[in-house]
Design a protein around this motif. Structure first.
Motif, PDB file in Angstrom:
ATOM      1  N   THR B  43       0.835  -1.203   0.000  1.00  0.00           N
ATOM      2  CA  THR B  43       0.000   0.000   0.000  1.00  0.00           C
ATOM      3  C   THR B  43       0.870   1.252   0.000  1.00  0.00           C
ATOM      4  O   THR B  43       0.592   2.213  -0.730  1.00  0.00           O
ATOM      5  N   GLN B  86      -7.400   0.199  -0.627  1.00  0.00           N
ATOM      6  CA  GLN B  86      -7.584  -1.146  -0.075  1.00  0.00           C
ATOM      7  C   GLN B  86      -8.935  -1.270   0.622  1.00  0.00           C
ATOM      8  O   GLN B  86      -9.627  -2.265   0.461  1.00  0.00           O
ATOM      9  N   ASP B 161      -5.610  -1.721  -5.048  1.00  0.00           N
ATOM     10  CA  ASP B 161      -4.975  -2.252  -3.837  1.00  0.00           C
ATOM     11  C   ASP B 161      -5.855  -3.344  -3.227  1.00  0.00           C
ATOM     12  O   ASP B 161      -6.830  -3.057  -2.547  1.00  0.00           O
ATOM     13  N   GLU B 162      -5.527  -4.575  -3.511  1.00  0.00           N
ATOM     14  CA  GLU B 162      -6.251  -5.739  -2.973  1.00  0.00           C
ATOM     15  C   GLU B 162      -7.751  -5.602  -3.133  1.00  0.00           C
ATOM     16  O   GLU B 162      -8.510  -5.741  -2.174  1.00  0.00           O
TER      17      GLU B 162
HETATM   18 MG   LIG Z   1      -2.045  -2.857   1.951  1.00  0.00          MG
END
Ligand SMILES: [Mg+2]
Ligand SMILES: Nc1ncnc2c1ncn2[C@@H]1O[C@H](COP(=O)(O)OP(=O)(O)OP(=O)(O)O)[C@@H](O)[C@H]1O
Lengths: 228, 358
Positions: B43, B86, B161-162
């Motif tokens: 991140t 995220q 992000d994910e």
């Molecule tokens: Mg992260």
């Protein structure tokens, strides 16, 4: 005892019959306090934004200082404004003392700490991911500030209403810089505090009831906002 | 010229070096996956790439121009990218307004915005919800709004992000399908963080393995999957059997590795005397009750330590002088009745052993 009951009944009659004097005083109170709060908001909101978004040394201290002034006695603000506006004071040339303008100015000074402090805390209670998201979507610094302010809109509205509540219910300042001049600077609180002594109980009670109603409305609105 | 280039990038928080000397080039149209365990700095790196944070040291070049400067130029560069956080958050306003906002900030005309947002709403399947307050959406729907909002700005670089973590398998698959669609339709350059190696394999052209703030390996998905360069990468991509040993002989790339007394055969360029780790994927080991006659060079008699069911597969831990983890189908585990202390044979090919230098 009966005297009080009779006074109360007459007071209600005054309100229901929209008595010109009662309406005039209540109207003036509302106009002065709404004006002072709106004018104070116009510069407290951006200033609060500036304090929140900028990093500078002494930021925490400044915020605690602002919070300290939340409960500054109204007569102290009255004294300050009186000195500023009195003939020998720095703003004496404006001849504002004992005018509604002086009262609006005084109430602005009074509510600035509340408005500023509560705006800053409203902004800092917004999720940190909101400004990040805005930035990632291409917002400029100003656009980010606007979006965060929008997210905090209910808390900021609550701050303005609280400020209004403080402005309309204070008496010391209005008396000192307004002077309770009939038909000119007489507002609900000054009328109550002076007319009661002169024996005009009905007028005082009527105005008192209106003040309580206003407090009630403010509370209802605040509750509504907090439920959002 | 690479679309995005990172040179010696470092990020420090307090006393900790979160990113150490990151170097990376991402080409236009490439899909780059950043994989790594939690806390690796994924991140942190993505936030730097999107120009949200400023690095402690190092440079980022966007289309050849230095992006570490501040001001108007940086904003213009940021406007050519989009970053999906995220844990995405929505603005406290309608779904429509959430998606329209990025376009409004760019000063795009109202009717143009309406058309674009309309199209995107269809793509992500939220047309029916456009007037709803976005705060009332479910987690998966929020994720879709976040993707729609980012894609609406037609970014040259999309940073994710994910985006499928914390979602149930069905929603995750839907989001992945959406990302695949974006890759195919718009040829957008994509940089995505994930800790799901399989997802990286499915979507990415290239993968960088970030561990402890450093790239331990960068390469094609199959490259990383079959030949992890070191033990940490091997562990991270799910190779459970990593056995330390020494090469005792080497002939025509066929090496014999001594693992604490037991020997296994493998294929490797390393010479005799080299200290190595032998990596064996659990799914590459065959478990049987009798010794099987096959070309596989490595066969060991072993005892079952325990068997754990994992959906349609069973994870069998055995002891053959050294511990091995094997994956067999649930069905064959039941048929073989792999209870504790059951004597079995473990068999794997020499080509199934990946040798890395220690
Ligand atoms: Mg992260
Ligand atoms: N603003 C910050 N201040 C201090 N430490 C931070 C900050 N941001 C991140 N860190 C630390 O940096 C390290 C890397 O964090 P980062 O969020 O980049 O990891 P990650 O690879 O994205 O992990 P995950 O897979 O869990 O999302 C963590 O140990 C985190 O605590």
């Amino acid at each position: 005892m009966t005297e009080i009951w009779q006074g109360l009944i007459k007071a209600i009659q005054l309100i229901v019959s929209l008595d010109p004097e009662v309406m005039e005083i209540a109207g003036r109170s509302l106009i002065i306090s709404v004006a002072s709060c709106l004018l104070a908001s116009v510069f407290c909101l951006p200033l609060g934004g500036l304090i929140h978004f900028q990093r500078f040394p002494g930021k925490r201290t400044l915020i605690s200082l602002i919070q300290t002034f939340y409960s500054i006695p109204t007569v102290v603000v009255g004294l300050l404004v009186f000195v500023l506006l009195s003939r020998a004071g720095p703003l004496g040339g404006l001849n504002l003392l004992y005018t509604p303008a002086a009262m609006i100015f005084g109430q602005m000074v009074l509510v600035v700490p509340i408005l500023l402090g509560l705006t800053v805390s409203a902004l800092s209670s917004v999720d940190k991911a909101i400004p990040d998201t805005a930035r990632s979507l291409g917002a400029s610094s100003l656009q980010i500030a606007v979006v965060v302010l929008k997210e905090a809109r209910f808390a900021v509205m609550a701050a303005i209403i609280l400020a209004f509540g403080r402005a309309i219910s204070e008496v010391g300042l209005a008396l000192m810089v307004g002077g309770n001049i009939r038909g000119f600077t007489r507002v609900m609180t000054t009328a109550i505090s002076l007319e009661t002594a002169k024996g005009d109980l009905e007028l005082s009670l009527a105005l008192g009831i209106i003040l309580i109603l206003i407090a009630l409305i403010i509370n209802i609105i605040l509750n509504r906002i907090q439920q959002r | 010229m690479s679309l995005l280039e990172v040179v010696n990038l470092c990020q420090r928080y307090g006393e900790r070096d979160i990113l150490k000397n990151i170097n990376l080039k991402v080409e236009r149209g490439e899909v780059f996956a950043l994989i790594g365990p939690t806390g690796a700095g994924k991140t942190t790196l993505l936030r730097l790439l999107d120009l949200i944070d400023t690095p402690t040291a190092g440079k980022i070049y966007f289309n050849g121009a230095d992006a570490t400067k501040s001001g108007r130029e940086r904003l213009e560069m940021r406007r050519r990218m989009a970053f999906i956080l995220q844990k995405p958050v929505v603005f406290n306003m309608s779904v429509y307004d959430n998606i329209a906002y990025g376009l409004k900030w760019r000063g795009i005309k109202e009717n143009n915005i309406r058309q674009k947002v309309g199209n995107i709403l269809d793509t992500v399947g939220l047309s029916a919800d456009k007037d709803r307050n976005a705060r009332t959406l479910s987690g998966g729907e929020v994720q879709r709004v976040a993707i729609a909002r980012a894609v609406a700005t037609e970014p040259e670089v999309l940073i994710l992000d994910e985006s499928t973590a914390n979602l149930d398998p069905v929603s995750a698959a839907k989001i992945e399908e959406l990302i695949r669609g974006i890759i195919q339709q718009h040829a957008t350059t994509i940089i995505m963080a994930t800790h799901d190696m399989a997802q990286g394999q499915r979507l990415a052209d290239r993968i960088g393995v970030l561990i402890d703030g450093e790239f331990r390996q960068t390469g094609s998905p199959s490259d990383i999957f079959t030949s992890p360069r070191n033990k940490e990468v091997a562990e991270f991509i799910g190779i459970e059997n990593i056995l330390d040993g020494v090469i005792t002989s080497s002939e025509d790339k066929v090496v014999i590795i001594d693992i604490g007394g037991k020997v296994i055969e493998a294929i490797s360029d390393y010479a005799a005397g080299e200290a190595v780790s032998a990596c064996i994927r659990p799914e590459d080991i065959t478990v049987s009750l009798s010794k099987i006659a096959s070309s596989a060079r490595n066969s060991f008699s072993a005892r079952v330590i325990r068997t754990v069911a994992m959906g349609s597969l069973s994870r069998v831990e055995i002891d053959c002088g050294f511990p091995l983890v094997c994956l067999v189908t649930k069905k064959s585990a039941d048929e073989l009745n792999l209870v504790k202390d059951k004597p079995v044979y473990a068999t794997f090919k020499a080509t199934g052993v990946h040798v890395i230098k220690r």
